[in-house]
Design a protein around this motif. Sequence first.
Motif, mmCIF file in Angstrom:
data_model
loop_
_atom_site.group_PDB
_atom_site.id
_atom_site.type_symbol
_atom_site.label_atom_id
_atom_site.label_comp_id
_atom_site.label_asym_id
_atom_site.label_seq_id
_atom_site.Cartn_x
_atom_site.Cartn_y
_atom_site.Cartn_z
ATOM 1 N N GLY A 87 0.808 -1.207 0.000
ATOM 2 C CA GLY A 87 0.000 0.000 0.000
ATOM 3 C C GLY A 87 0.842 1.259 0.000
ATOM 4 N N ILE A 88 2.028 1.190 0.613
ATOM 5 C CA ILE A 88 2.898 2.363 0.708
ATOM 6 C C ILE A 88 4.205 2.108 -0.020
ATOM 7 C CG2 ILE A 88 4.232 3.847 2.259
ATOM 8 C CD1 ILE A 88 2.059 3.660 4.287
ATOM 9 N N LEU A 89 4.487 2.992 -0.971
ATOM 10 C CA LEU A 89 5.743 3.019 -1.717
ATOM 11 C C LEU A 89 6.072 4.499 -1.883
ATOM 12 C CD1 LEU A 89 4.411 0.597 -4.445
ATOM 13 C CD2 LEU A 89 6.323 -0.031 -2.962
ATOM 14 N N GLY A 90 7.113 4.982 -1.195
ATOM 15 C CA GLY A 90 7.327 6.419 -1.247
ATOM 16 C C GLY A 90 8.747 6.830 -0.934
ATOM 17 N N VAL A 91 9.042 8.083 -1.276
ATOM 18 C CA VAL A 91 10.350 8.668 -1.000
ATOM 19 C C VAL A 91 10.192 9.792 0.011
ATOM 20 C CG1 VAL A 91 11.306 8.070 -3.255
ATOM 21 C CG2 VAL A 91 10.128 10.264 -2.963
ATOM 22 N N ALA A 92 11.287 10.165 0.649
ATOM 23 C CA ALA A 92 11.262 11.252 1.620
ATOM 24 C C ALA A 92 11.221 12.604 0.915
ATOM 25 C CB ALA A 92 12.481 11.166 2.532
ATOM 26 N N THR A 93 10.754 13.594 1.647
ATOM 27 C CA THR A 93 10.743 14.974 1.180
ATOM 28 C C THR A 93 11.480 15.824 2.219
ATOM 29 O OG1 THR A 93 8.705 15.621 2.310
ATOM 30 C CG2 THR A 93 8.466 14.525 0.165
ATOM 31 N N PRO A 94 11.676 17.111 1.966
ATOM 32 C CA PRO A 94 12.357 17.936 2.974
ATOM 33 C C PRO A 94 11.607 18.073 4.289
ATOM 34 C CG PRO A 94 12.533 18.961 0.822
ATOM 35 C CD PRO A 94 11.581 17.812 0.665
ATOM 36 N N THR A 95 10.352 17.620 4.348
ATOM 37 C CA THR A 95 9.615 17.616 5.609
ATOM 38 C C THR A 95 10.127 16.489 6.504
ATOM 39 O OG1 THR A 95 7.656 18.475 4.503
ATOM 40 C CG2 THR A 95 7.330 17.441 6.639
#
Length: 321
Positions: free
Chosen positions: A155-163
């Motif tokens: 369900g979750i596939l993601g990259v980090a952001t500056p947050t």
Amino acid sequence: MTHHSLKATKKTVHLGGFSHLLTPALIIDSGDTIDVETFTGYYIYDKAPPEFLTPEFVDICQNLPDERKIAGGPHLLTGPIYVRDAEPGDVLEVKLEAIAPRLAVGFNAIRPGWGALPEHFTQPALRFIPLDLANNIAEFPANSRIKIPLKPFFGILGVATPTSDRNSIPPGNYGGNIDNRELQAGSRLFLPIYVPGALFSLGDGHSAQGDGEVNVTAIETSMNGKISLKLRKDLSLRTPIAETPTDIITMGFAETLDAALEQALKNMIDFLKHFANLSAEDAYVLCSLAVNFRITQVVNSPHKGVHGMLPKSILSPKIIL
């Protein structure tokens, strides 16, 4: 290319969100492959039957360091994975080579105040659902002879952001809690990169889910997978795009389904302009004639999701991402 194994331990998972400040669980080169483990059910482990619990999972639930607790989301994610030479503006190609439940049981939970009908189903409910891995089905309700095919995905596939404390519940242009059941083994997901190294994480395994995920959860399942991560410096994306064996998929995330549909449609028009050399008007017409827009999920507040599916069979010459 190198093949890696990333076990899920209290040192290699993080809880509740994404952060560019996390120490990477693994550092790889573009094109490397990874066998990866994920767990789910951090907040309900004390209610789980023995077959849901492994020593590693219990250790995570009882001893996860505070610095691996990022935000208030319920998801336990494996990662982040640092990809050498990845820079903001690049694209990360995630190839999902294999996905399979690691345990023969999952769960479904109704959470008060959540879901598509929060005023009708106000009481919490937790169900553990056996998985028949030999026959690739789950019977629900028990003894009902209703047999749900298992179609596992993350369900979750993601990259980090500056947050530094991005909650894992809402999806966005960085990916995250997409909950798109089309992203099964054999698919590729293309994500814009926002921070050096990309810092990719995954989890929230689902053995089966309907479009919409209307009661908040699917058959939530601890999952094993094999993925490859490749830098695409030849691509430039503002939003995620996916490719399955049969379709090109664009996505829209917004606070209403109308707005999410509009975003998914605009993203498909942009895709057809760039990759199929169509005019905006011709792309708009083609979307009306041949693209199927579906509800991805309606429960990952504040963002609902819609995805558009363009059949690759109608494309000639073939579009190659």
